[in-house]
Design an enzyme around this catalytic site. Structure first.
Site, PDB file in Angstrom:
ATOM      1  N   LYS A  21       0.370  23.068 -51.315  1.00  5.85           N
ATOM      2  CA  LYS A  21      -0.957  23.200 -51.840  1.00  5.85           C
ATOM      3  C   LYS A  21      -1.926  21.945 -51.801  1.00  5.85           C
ATOM      4  O   LYS A  21      -1.281  21.004 -53.035  1.00  5.85           O
ATOM      5  CB  LYS A  21      -1.414  24.018 -53.356  1.00  5.85           C
ATOM      6  N   ASP A  70       7.339  28.250 -53.659  1.00  4.38           N
ATOM      7  CA  ASP A  70       5.892  27.923 -53.440  1.00  4.38           C
ATOM      8  C   ASP A  70       5.689  26.923 -54.863  1.00  4.38           C
ATOM      9  O   ASP A  70       5.737  27.146 -55.811  1.00  4.38           O
ATOM     10  CB  ASP A  70       4.840  28.892 -54.077  1.00  4.38           C
ATOM     11  N   HIS A  96      -6.117  24.149 -52.981  1.00  2.00           N
ATOM     12  CA  HIS A  96      -5.874  25.417 -54.594  1.00  2.00           C
ATOM     13  C   HIS A  96      -7.132  25.582 -54.259  1.00  2.00           C
ATOM     14  O   HIS A  96      -6.828  27.327 -55.879  1.00  2.00           O
ATOM     15  CB  HIS A  96      -5.146  24.397 -54.924  1.00  2.00           C
ATOM     16  N   TYR A 140       1.794  20.355 -59.296  1.00  2.00           N
ATOM     17  CA  TYR A 140       2.890  21.035 -60.299  1.00  2.00           C
ATOM     18  C   TYR A 140       3.631  19.706 -60.106  1.00  2.00           C
ATOM     19  O   TYR A 140       4.436  19.563 -61.594  1.00  2.00           O
ATOM     20  CB  TYR A 140       3.629  21.809 -59.474  1.00  2.00           C
TER      21      TYR A 140
END
Length: 274
Positions: A76, A46, A109, A51
């Site tokens: 996401k 994930d 998200h 990120y």
């Protein structure tokens, strides 16, 4: 190597019940961490655009030698990319960074209710799914009101809602809504960022079972039906976190964890984040 049970989503796609999260892992460290996770038996990874480590995930997947059909990859859509056309462009960018021609799960998200773009965003998610470039689409951090609006105005029920969920934030109302509408609950921050690892109730259960506190909490998630994505960069903990399928908590153990719910969040409130 541990084999992880799978959960069937509302469109028939199957997701491993326990996966590996890469939140806050720098891109240059991500490939090594994901590689360790894959060696330990994780098959669900994930990540998210925000990120900044989709490329690291892609490098680990490419070098693993594991057939693509055995992997489950989630990413996401970030907040700045909400909107129909923006979502389609952002998805293309994520695929390119991952080095993949499809993902298994694509999530919105955050709902960002004050911006009021998540309906248009969801319509783009539906197109991505219809085109076969995401085997399933879902949301993250959506509350019942946000989900209800999606269900009333769009055609595809989210397969997953990935939410902050741990013994201090057990999300009973939201989990009941998910069950009613066939949405799978996936827990992020499942260990409350480590805050629960010294809780007396948790440590007592861990001692009784000869397990770590983290293993007890992850086992609790599994037994109440959550999909869960613990994160670590420590090889020993990565291996420990998946070693939770050969013991069970008793009803008394679960009852001892239930009173820990005090509504504490480690992350933002979805109703106010914009």
């Amino acid at each position: 190597m541990t084999t992880v049970p799978q959960v069937t989503l509302n469109n028939g796609v199957r997701i491993p019940q326990l996966g590996f999260g890469v939140f806050q892992i720098p891109d240059d460290e991500t490939a090594a961490a994901v590689g360790t996770a894959l060696e330990a038996g994780y098959r669900s990874i994930d990540t998210a655009a925000v990120y900044g480590n989709e490329q690291g995930v892609g490098r680990a997947l490419a070098s693993s030698g594991i057939p693509r059909e055995e992997l489950f990859v989630t990413t996401k859509l970030w907040n700045d990319d909400q909107g129909y056309d923006e979502t389609l462009r952002a998805f293309d960018t994520s695929l390119e960074k991952l080095g993949l021609d499809h993902v298994d799960l694509y999530l919105v998200h955050w709902p960002l209710p004050a911006r009021d773009r998540y309906l248009d965003t969801w319509r783009a998610m539906e197109k991505i799914h219809a085109d076969g470039r995401a085997r399933a689409v879902g949301v993250s951090n959506f509350q019942p009101a946000h989900l209800t609006r999606l269900l009333e105005n769009t055609g595809v029920v989210p397969a997953v809602n990935q939410i902050e969920l741990h013994p201090r934030l057990q999300q009973r109302e939201l989990r009941a809504f998910h069950t009613e509408h066939g949405i799978t609950t996936e827990a992020w921050s499942p260990l409350a960022q480590g805050a629960l690892l010294r809780d007396p109730a948790v440590t007592a259960i861990a001692q009784a079972h000869g397990r770590t506190p983290a293993q007890v909490i992850l086992r609790w998630h599994l037994q109440i039906g959550n999909v869960v994505i613990p994160k670590s960069v420590t090889p020993e903990r990565i291996r420990q976190n998946i070693d939770v399928f050969d013991f069970s908590l008793s009803d008394e153990d679960v009852a001892a964890i239930t009173p820990l719910d005090d509504g504490t969040r480690t992350g933002p409130d979805p109703d106010t984040l914009n």
